[in-house]
Design an enzyme around this catalytic site. Structure first.
Site, short mmCIF file in Angstrom:
data_model
loop_
_atom_site.label_atom_id
_atom_site.label_comp_id
_atom_site.label_asym_id
_atom_site.label_seq_id
_atom_site.Cartn_x
_atom_site.Cartn_y
_atom_site.Cartn_z
N GLU D 63 -34.19 6.16 8.19
CA GLU D 63 -34.92 6.19 6.93
C GLU D 63 -36.00 7.26 6.88
OE1 GLU D 63 -34.11 3.54 8.66
OE2 GLU D 63 -32.73 2.52 7.31
N HIS D 132 -36.72 -9.37 4.60
CA HIS D 132 -35.83 -8.83 3.58
C HIS D 132 -36.25 -9.27 2.17
CE1 HIS D 132 -33.21 -7.63 6.85
NE2 HIS D 132 -32.38 -7.09 6.00
C1 LIG Z 1 -33.98 -0.02 9.18
C2 LIG Z 1 -32.83 -0.65 8.50
N1 LIG Z 1 -32.04 0.12 7.74
C3 LIG Z 1 -30.97 -0.44 7.12
C4 LIG Z 1 -30.68 -1.76 7.27
C5 LIG Z 1 -29.48 -2.37 6.56
N2 LIG Z 1 -28.48 -2.76 7.55
C6 LIG Z 1 -28.38 -4.02 7.97
S1 LIG Z 1 -27.20 -4.19 9.16
C7 LIG Z 1 -26.80 -2.56 9.06
C8 LIG Z 1 -25.68 -1.99 9.90
C9 LIG Z 1 -26.10 -1.64 11.24
O1 LIG Z 1 -24.99 -1.19 11.95
P1 LIG Z 1 -24.93 -1.38 13.51
O2 LIG Z 1 -26.24 -1.06 14.11
O3 LIG Z 1 -23.76 -0.60 14.01
O4 LIG Z 1 -24.70 -2.93 13.73
P2 LIG Z 1 -23.47 -3.83 13.28
O5 LIG Z 1 -23.81 -4.36 11.92
O6 LIG Z 1 -22.26 -2.99 13.29
O7 LIG Z 1 -23.45 -4.91 14.27
C10 LIG Z 1 -27.59 -1.91 8.14
C11 LIG Z 1 -27.50 -0.48 7.84
C12 LIG Z 1 -31.56 -2.52 8.05
N3 LIG Z 1 -31.39 -3.83 8.22
N4 LIG Z 1 -32.60 -1.94 8.68
#
Ligand SMILES: Cc1ncc(C[n+]2csc(CCOP(=O)(O)OP(=O)(O)O)c2C)c(N)n1
Ligand SMILES: Cc1ncc(C[n+]2csc(CCOP(=O)(O)OP(=O)(O)O)c2C)c(N)n1
Ligand SMILES: [Mg+2]
Ligand SMILES: [Mg+2]
Lengths: 326, 360, 326, 360
Positions: D63, D132
């Site tokens: 971000e 959230h």
């Molecule tokens: C700082 C931040 N940016 C965006 C999000 C929205 N978000 C929630 S889960 C996620 C995916 C993260 O992917 P990954 O780290 O590969 O974990 P996975 O969900 O695949 O287990 C995102 C972008 C968040 N929670 N926190």
């Protein structure tokens, strides 16, 4: 003498002159700081001139440079106006940002000196954004972000590098490794490994160059610029160098204990200007007279610019509330 | 504790941190340049002599991790004190501060405690420029779960920093760089100052002035001059802006009927807005006139000293506002202002007054 | 059968049982989600069980685990209380955080499940801080931070890795690479290079393991734990795996276009549970009856826990203002 | 423009962004999941059909860089629109927002312009949990150089998002997720809505209610019931919280003499504090009683629906506060509250009302 040789000589002398100019500007600033008319923090680049000049000589005026708190050298190397810079540092209305930014925000849009940001690593994503704009517009412009060795400790460097690499943006990540962040040595801030490893993390082309050798810096930059312009993506340039004076301010500070006089002397012996001067002299490309003439001319311009800056009027307080919104 | 010495706020903070670190082995220090020749303006200098080097941890230039690491260590029972040379650098750590530090106790139903102190220095003067001179206390005051302190005087600063370290909550300590120079009598050794809200520095009957941090010094100077021209002002140094404890302010306004707030940060959305709103709600019938808020204008702080006059509120401004509010004759007000100007002895606008002395 | 073989068999069956438990908990949750009594987002780990179990089986109860939004499997693998977890997800007072955190903040301090944080990468520095505390206290405890492939895009991962490496902290950076961040494939977020390159940037020991092979995960983790306990510093573990169901919620979503059914089927065929089951059967370490018995027993416990959670009382609204300050 | 259709706020934002992106080739979009099947809750879906894929840029999960890259592109003449699925994620980008976005124009003496739109969604309900569901508008409202919008209704949202993209300043657009569902008549095609402050949604003579974002819907429901029990309320939807334009609020309070502010975010240090302070200062003699501020209580938002009742202000709370303020009989007030409860038809506390319709 062939045309080519002349131009080569000119280019080599230009490198020297650019470095000398930066050196003398900052040495003059250091000398005048005690007058207390320069009333803002100054982060001098004395000793690091080859990095700024070597990189910027590989650029076009339309290419874009982003810098840090230590931005004097980059500003001048990119062609920034000396009077506007000094007026800025003296806090005057004629300053390049009207006295608003002070020494850490030097900007000269016409010359492609886009922004200097004194928050460590904060300008890096700006340069990447600039390159993104150029990619969308399909120009072959290059964006350069200068930063110190501490910047690669900041997360935003990595975030920016990842994005630049993913999108094959025309960005040069130029890391001037002067071994210190304020008073803290690199080895107390980062594990021991080549700094260029951080580029590998993001699949970015990397080079490692003696930052005191202005021609080597120029060459490494030309290579990176060529890659960038031809769509091959970003490069990371590690330039090893040394800051001679204190982190912030006009003085020497080898006595306060964070670094040794021996270390300082070792780097001092690698003075990039002396190095280039000696080379030119050995090749008979610069006579003693030439050199004296050059030095005098440069110093004269500098003195005039200082006089201008000192004499220029302060901005009016009423202007402080302008330009909050466009 | 009865042994008093003249000390400045910066040194008082160092003393407080040293005392509490010696007493409590859980206290650790993290900062960029934690053990360098400057050691955060000297405020954490010399600690290794007392507690050894292991608890003084050098941080790479990485403010978000610095904060997260400190929170993690705090979860595991350490009492980290982290320091930012400028409040601006903490902007990189807002996510850790707002989500993890402020909420871990709440989310875990009280199981986690975050005994963390986050020190942030506010810059001013000598051409710092717009990114090294912000006072962003509202950002932290907004967040439940944080405590936010703005000490002014050395005695408070020492006792409050000890209390902050011993507090089981994340405590943001906002230190104005110019306050570091303020002199005052400080007890030696270990003592705590309760984090219990504003301190009444002087009692008056006509007007209540509530101020934060450096502005308290200006408020005190103003009150002195106001006294001379016939207005007796109460001055409260807020000291703690979260949790915001306003009973002493209400009590004072109930007597004086008049309120001026003076913020070190922005006037708009400043601490004064919350104070005024609460005072109006609690003392509506007692108010003789609408409260006045003073604070930084609605723009960044430029570097040039040419642009600075008029930006930072000062005693003269307070005297003028208060004087007008009280209906004091302009000639009297201006004589008080002249006295204030004379006191500065022509000192440039970009350096701190050398004569600020604590009330203790 | 020798003692050693028995214990080996027990250990292998334990791995299976742990994974099966997680699978059945989440499949049951998915089946019950439509009842609309679970009223919070759920990020299921179905398909990724081997990573959680392989890592946590290498840990002691006193070791510490930090997790993300996708924390169910880590919580259970670390020994977290199932009833408290389900009650939490049902929003009940008996939940592991009293209904305050919901599914994304699972915590069980007694079992070393220290914190789950739903902000991507936000828990990583917490784990490093935990390891810093342990270093100061000279324990041989290990702190583990689980995260997804997207976390290494966040700056704070790099900042934390640099600090952990510099201080040789006992941290395991466990990256479960399931190829996606929500709906976005890895190749649209990062340049193509081994993920382990990010560890090299910080001079951190790295390994790359098939995340569906629970024994391989266990082995890689034991190696990293051994390094950590003996003061050799942090490790980065890349575990390749796949999330079968949608990013958030109980359903399958191979129809909405961000990934192919073929890809899904390919990974489905590598089901870590099936893999282990088949191995155990081939080695005659698990009879059909054993398996049925195990499955029934596990499911019975799960059903009981769901009934408990469903029937448990909601917290009282008056409690919402508690625990703001310690 | 005269062609009106029923649309919800989420779709209206998509329409607005599409219109302005078609018109202006400098407009680019950056987000995590910019072109995925959800495309930020559908609000930037389908854009590639209109403007091609090059201007829709997928952002890794980063971000701070996302924001910095957008600022850099804006400096070079692009008009980036970036989107955060939750306002919390923008906490990672505070340094870029506060220092670079908000100050580049100022520092450069007007040479740089940052025509940047930063969209941030506020979450609520369905057990989102404490990280959230925050509404942190004060943090952005505090910073000069930023503009901050909180649109409620679809017609405003579409016209204001177009204005935001065309504005040469960084504009923070805070969108409440539940507002995305709000229905209303929306002009088709391209139109702008001036960013000129609060909108008077209904005029009354007894009381002024000023609200932000989702709380405007509750305020409107409350006003309807208050009318029935003999209190006629003006409702102003703030819409723009920086620059804060309060003339319409002053004018209304000058008539009614009574003010209630309803914040979508925290009550303490909320937008209401600044509004109340200014109103007191401007309408002191007109005020019949102290202004009342309503907003989120001083703690995080827990996940469980069991803990939620009483946290979010609603029409019933407003009716009770306003009724008490007006001295209306308790029985009448409670009959109005009953009606409000009945309208919700037993809907659980953690899902949005399906019946919110715009006033247009
Ligand atoms: C700082 C931040 N940016 C965006 C999000 C929205 N978000 C929630 S889960 C996620 C995916 C993260 O992917 P990954 O780290 O590969 O974990 P996975 O969900 O695949 O287990 C995102 C972008 C968040 N929670 N926190
Ligand atoms: C985010 C942030 N953290 C800390 C600082 C304080 N600071 C100013 S310059 C500096 C040193 C940076 O070192 P390096 O990047 O190596 O640059 P150098 O000064 O050596 O040129 C630091 C830590 C800052 N300006 N911004
Ligand atoms: Mg350096
Ligand atoms: Mg993933």
């Amino acid at each position: 003498m062939s045309e080519k040789l002349i131009s080569k000589q000119d280019a080599a002398v230009k490198l020297l002159r650019e470095m000398l100019n930066i050196r003398l500007v900052e040495e003059t600033m250091a000398a005048r700081y005690a007058e207390q008319e320069i009333r803002c923090p100054v982060h001098l680049s004395v000793g690091q001139e080859a990095a700024a000049v070597g990189v910027c000589q590989a650029l076009r005026v339309t290419d874009r440079v982003f810098s840090t708190h230590r931005c004097h050298a980059h500003y001048l190397a990119k062609g920034g106006d000396l009077k506007a810079m000094l007026a800025e540092i003296y806090g005057k209305a004629a300053g390049c940002t009207g006295g608003r930014g002070g020494s850490m925000h030097l900007t000269d849009l016409e010359k492609g000196m886009i922004a200097s940001v004194p928050i460590v690593a904060s300008a890096i994503p700006l340069a990447v954004g600039s390159a993104l704009a150029d990619k969308i517009d399909r120009t072959d412009r290059v964006s350069v972000t200068f930063f110190g060795d501490a910047s690669i400790e900041e997360g935003v460097f990595h975030e920016s590098a990842n994005f630049a690499s993913l999108n094959k943006l025309a960005v040069l990540f130029v890391c001037e490794n002067n071994l210190y962040s304020v008073y803290t040595n690199l080895q107390d801030r980062q594990p021991s490994r080549p700094l260029t490893n951080v580029a590998m993390a993001h699949d970015i082309h990397a080079s490692h160059t003696d930052g005191n050798d202005v021609e080597a810096v120029l060459k490494a930059t030309l290579d990176a610029v060529e890659r960038a312009r031809s769509g091959k993506g970003p490069s990371f340039l590690q330039l090893d160098t040394y800051r001679w004076r204190e982190h912030c301010g006009p003085n020497f500070d080898n006595d306060i204990g964070y670094r040794t006089v021996d270390e300082y002397e070792e780097w001092r012996a690698k003075d990039p200007i002396e190095l280039t001067r000696r080379k030119l002299r050995a090749l008979n490309l610069l006579s003693e007279a030439d050199e004296k003439h050059m030095t005098d001319e440069v110093q004269r311009e500098i003195d005039a610019a200082f006089e201008f800056a000192k004499a220029a009027p302060l901005p009016d307080p009423s202007q402080a509330s302008q330009f909050v919104y466009a | 504790m009865s042994d008093m010495r003249m000390t400045n706020t910066g040194d008082a903070i160092r003393e407080g941190l040293t005392e509490v670190a010696i007493r409590n082995p859980a206290v650790i220090f993290l900062a960029e340049g934690a053990a360098d020749p400057s050691s955060v303006y000297g405020t954490i200098a010399g600690l290794a002599k007392h507690i050894g080097p292991e608890r003084i941890i050098e941080m790479p230039v990485a403010e978000n991790a610095l904060t997260g690491v400190a929170i993690g260590a705090a979860m595991m029972g350490k009492r980290p004190v982290i320091s930012f040379h400028r409040v601006e650098f903490a902007l990189l750590a807002m996510e850790q501060i707002v989500n993890n530090a402020a909420k871990a106790h709440y989310i875990s139903c009280g199981r986690h405690r975050i005994p963390l102190v986050i020190r942030m220095v506010v810059g001013r003067g000598w051409g710092q420029g717009p990114e090294h001179s912000q006072s962003l206390e509202t950002m932290f005051a907004l967040i439940p779960g944080l405590k936010v302190l703005m000490p002014t005087y050395p005695r408070d600063a020492k006792g409050m920093i000890i209390s902050a370290v011993e507090d089981d909550n994340p405590v943001m300590v906002i230190e104005h760089r110019w306050c570091h120079y303020v002199q005052g009598q400080v007890p030696s050794g270990y003592y705590t100052e309760p984090l219990d809200g504003p301190n009444v520095l002087r009692e008056g009957k006509d007007l209540t002035i509530v101020s934060t941090s450096y502005m308290t010094l200006e408020a005190m100077r103003a009150a002195e001059q106001l006294e001379r021209i016939g207005c007796s002002a109460t001055v409260l140094d807020m000291r703690v802006i979260r949790p915001l404890m306003l009973d002493r302010v209400f009590a004072s306004v109930a007597k004086t009927g008049r309120l001026i707030t003076v913020d070190t940060g922005f006037r708009k959305f400043g601490i004064g807005a919350e104070i005024v709103s609460e005072v109006v709600s609690n003392c509506f019938d007692k108010l003789k006139s609408p409260p006045i808020r003073i604070g930084l204008p609605d723009h960044p702080t430029p570097s040039s000293r040419g642009l600075v006059p008029g930006i930072y509120p000062d005693a003269a401004r307070i005297v003028r506002e208060a004087g007008a509010e009280m209906g004091i004759a302009v000639s009297k007000i201006e004589s008080a202002v002249s006295e204030l100007v004379a006191q500065r002895k022509g000192l440039p606008v970009d350096v701190p007054d050398p004569f600020f002395k604590g009330p203790f």
